[in-house]
Design an enzyme around this catalytic site. Structure first.
Site, PDB file in Angstrom:
ATOM      1  N   TYR A 149      40.652  -8.035  -0.264  1.00  0.00           N
ATOM      2  CA  TYR A 149      41.316  -6.844  -0.794  1.00  0.00           C
ATOM      3  C   TYR A 149      40.660  -6.459  -2.106  1.00  0.00           C
ATOM      4  O   TYR A 149      40.628  -7.248  -3.059  1.00  0.00           O
ATOM      5  CB  TYR A 149      42.806  -7.115  -1.018  1.00  0.00           C
ATOM      6  CG  TYR A 149      43.542  -5.921  -1.591  1.00  0.00           C
ATOM      7  CD1 TYR A 149      43.839  -4.822  -0.784  1.00  0.00           C
ATOM      8  CD2 TYR A 149      43.922  -5.880  -2.922  1.00  0.00           C
ATOM      9  CE1 TYR A 149      44.497  -3.714  -1.298  1.00  0.00           C
ATOM     10  CE2 TYR A 149      44.596  -4.777  -3.448  1.00  0.00           C
ATOM     11  CZ  TYR A 149      44.869  -3.695  -2.629  1.00  0.00           C
ATOM     12  OH  TYR A 149      45.519  -2.605  -3.149  1.00  0.00           O
TER      13      TYR A 149
ATOM     14  N   ASP B 186      34.983  -9.696  -7.898  1.00  0.00           N
ATOM     15  CA  ASP B 186      36.306  -9.130  -8.104  1.00  0.00           C
ATOM     16  C   ASP B 186      37.181 -10.229  -8.699  1.00  0.00           C
ATOM     17  O   ASP B 186      37.661 -11.118  -7.998  1.00  0.00           O
ATOM     18  CB  ASP B 186      36.885  -8.630  -6.782  1.00  0.00           C
ATOM     19  CG  ASP B 186      38.230  -7.925  -6.950  1.00  0.00           C
ATOM     20  OD1 ASP B 186      38.909  -8.194  -7.961  1.00  0.00           O
ATOM     21  OD2 ASP B 186      38.598  -7.129  -6.073  1.00  0.00           O
TER      22      ASP B 186
ATOM     23  N   LYS C  19      44.755  -7.147 -13.313  1.00  0.00           N
ATOM     24  CA  LYS C  19      46.049  -7.568 -13.835  1.00  0.00           C
ATOM     25  C   LYS C  19      45.975  -8.417 -15.102  1.00  0.00           C
ATOM     26  O   LYS C  19      46.713  -8.208 -16.057  1.00  0.00           O
ATOM     27  CB  LYS C  19      46.782  -8.358 -12.759  1.00  0.00           C
ATOM     28  CG  LYS C  19      47.002  -7.624 -11.437  1.00  0.00           C
ATOM     29  CD  LYS C  19      47.638  -8.555 -10.425  1.00  0.00           C
ATOM     30  CE  LYS C  19      47.932  -7.882  -9.109  1.00  0.00           C
ATOM     31  NZ  LYS C  19      46.711  -7.566  -8.345  1.00  0.00           N
TER      32      LYS C  19
END
Length: 505
Positions: A207, A303, A331
């Site tokens: 993702y 990522d 985040k």
């Protein structure tokens, strides 16, 4: 040496090694035996689902109806104004989402006054624990004299960028953005502008946000555009996927791109494996991907939306000793405060994202965002990361993850269940339904089992919640510095009660 993988969960003829020695300053005390985990997951997939017994599941649903009435009423009203009743995917839970009123440390409280051990931790960013007071006070201080945003430069932008540069091995420069999704978009745009190439290769099942080009091969490897509703086919025509751990397939794709498709701009990976390590990789995997990118003149993008600062202050790149060309932040870069995202990396590539209208025509990758790098977010991120450094929060959270995983493994073995528990430091996986391990290589099995396995995972998540534990989708947990031994042991008792409800098969 680790044996080559084959079958449902990817394969490679490349030989990969694991690491045994712990690395100081990082959350992972020892890299897992990836082959052993793969074997357990494949065995779990071969078995029919083992859900909670129906009588006990009725009791679980009864908890929500009787103990969460205010949440239920709020969600029902919200459905009239918000699609599905909630604004973001993490909030979706079976049989209905909870409305949270308070968060502090290791706990959440809903509007009905129920307290939960919080292993969601907002999807991973709050390594210090929720609503950490020292950071909160710094944010209050800034709000009192500056406010959240001015549209102009603030010193905290510089402070945060310098701090990330000091801690992250591969970050020479840093451009802050509003989210992980925006950061992936910017990184791919910069990679294409820098290399002059178009193709981007991702690992199937990973993702990387919800931009048009990345809604491709999501969750289940080999599904390509299955979830790309509302996205024109042209938007992902230059996106490609290879199966996890399959270095041979990656080499073939890179070679084909070089000779027939104009080359590869970038390869993007989640360094612990797709879906935050749900499909775990071998320790040497990232190093070998780095070597392939160098061989075929492609940029490597890590990522690190979840792993950045959570695995350690040097992120996954520091733990694995592999330098990507670009690093995605999300985040963790603001410690859980909003507008959390950014791209770091090589100066010559990051300069493609310089703000303003300068530069030669065709060289600049257009990147924007009025609220990116606002004073509130930068101050929160700066002080949160400093507190992680001061307290050793990633290591403490990692030890909590180890304790939780060991306890879950003991329960699974004692109750003779086919489930699997494993972790990458403070990222803990408890696979019971294995829906995330299905793939398109076994299409008939996937089509037949994806719905019942998904529903079982939802029911497991509801059962954990009914016993006072909040997880991510019933299969993943994030531990934090706030998770003391007492918290973990309390949680294990609650997990034991849920796993005692499972059908004996």
């Amino acid at each position: 040496m680790v044996a080559a993988l084959s079958g449902e969960l990817g394969h490679t003829s490349e030989q990969l090694r694991e690491v045994e020695a712990p690395k100081a300053g990082y959350a992972i005390s020892q890299w897992h035996d990836t082959d052993a985990i793969q074997a357990r997951l494949k065995k779990l997939l071969r078995q029919p689902p083992r859900p909670i017994r129906r009588a006990q599941m009725s009791e679980v649903v009864g908890y929500f109806d009787t103990k969460c009435a205010k949440s239920k009423a709020l969600i029902e009203e919200a459905k009239s104004y918000i699609p599905g009743g909630v604004q973001h995917n993490l909030a979706f839970n079976y049989p209905f989402p909870l409305a949270i009123e308070k968060a502090e440390g290791a706990y959440l409280w809903d509007v009905d006054g129920n307290r939960y051990i919080d292993f969601l931790q907002a999807g991973g960013p709050t390594v210090l624990g929720s609503n950490y007071a020292p950071v909160r006070e710094k944010v209050f201080e800034l709000l009192r004299h500056c406010g959240p945003v001015t549209g102009l430069f603030h010193e905290y932008e510089l402070k945060l960028a310098k701090l990330i540069n000091r801690l992250m091995p591969a970050v020479e420069m840093f451009r802050m953005l509003g989210s992980g999704t925006e950061s992936v978009m910017a990184a791919i745009r910069a990679a294409r502008a820098f290399t002059g190439k178009k193709k981007v290769i991702k690992i199937g099942g990973a993702y990387h946000g919800w931009s048009d080009q990345m809604v491709y091969g999501m969750h289940i490897p080999g599904t390509r555009r299955l979830e790309a509703k509302g996205i024109p086919s042209g938007a992902s025509q230059h996106t490609q996927e290879v199966f996890p751990n399959d270095l041979d397939a990656l080499r073939r794709k890179l070679r084909m791109n070089r000779f027939f498709r104009g080359g590869t701009a970038a390869v993007i990976v989640e360094p612990v494996g797709p879906e935050s390590g749900t499909r775990p990789v071998h320790f040497d995997y990232n190093r070998r991907v780095r070597e392939l990118c160098d061989e075929f003149d492609a940029l490597l993008i890590f990522d690190e939306v979840v792993t950045g600062f959570r695995l350690g202050l040097g992120g996954a790149q520091g733990y694995f000793g592999v330098k990507p060309d670009l690093t995605i932040f999300g985040k963790c870069v603001t410690g859980g405060y909003p507008m959390a995202g950014g791209v770091g990396g090589r100066k010559d590539v990051i300069m493609r994202m310089a703000a303003g209208l300068g530069g030669k025509t065709g060289q600049r990758a257009y990147v924007g965002g009025t609220l990116s790098a606002n004073p509130l977010s930068c101050a929160a991120g700066y002080h949160a990361i400093l507190e992680m450094e001061r307290t050793g929060a990633p290591e403490i959270a990692g030890r909590a993850g180890d304790r939780l995983t060991a306890g879950l493994q003991e329960i699974i073995e004692r109750r003779r269940l086919p489930f699997a528990a494993y972790n990458q430091g403070s990222i803990v996986h408890l696979e019971t339904a294995a829906v995330m391990l299905l793939d398109a290589k076994n299409l008939i099995k996937t089509l037949r089992e994806v719905k019942p396995r998904k529903h079982m995972m939802e029911e497991m998540g509801a059962a954990y919640t009914s016993q006072g534990v909040v997880t991510l989708a019933g299969s993943r947990m994030y531990t934090s510095m706030a998770d003391t031994d007492e918290v973990i042991d309390d949680a294990l008792g609650r997990f034991d009660r849920v796993l005692s409800m499972v059908d004996s098969g």
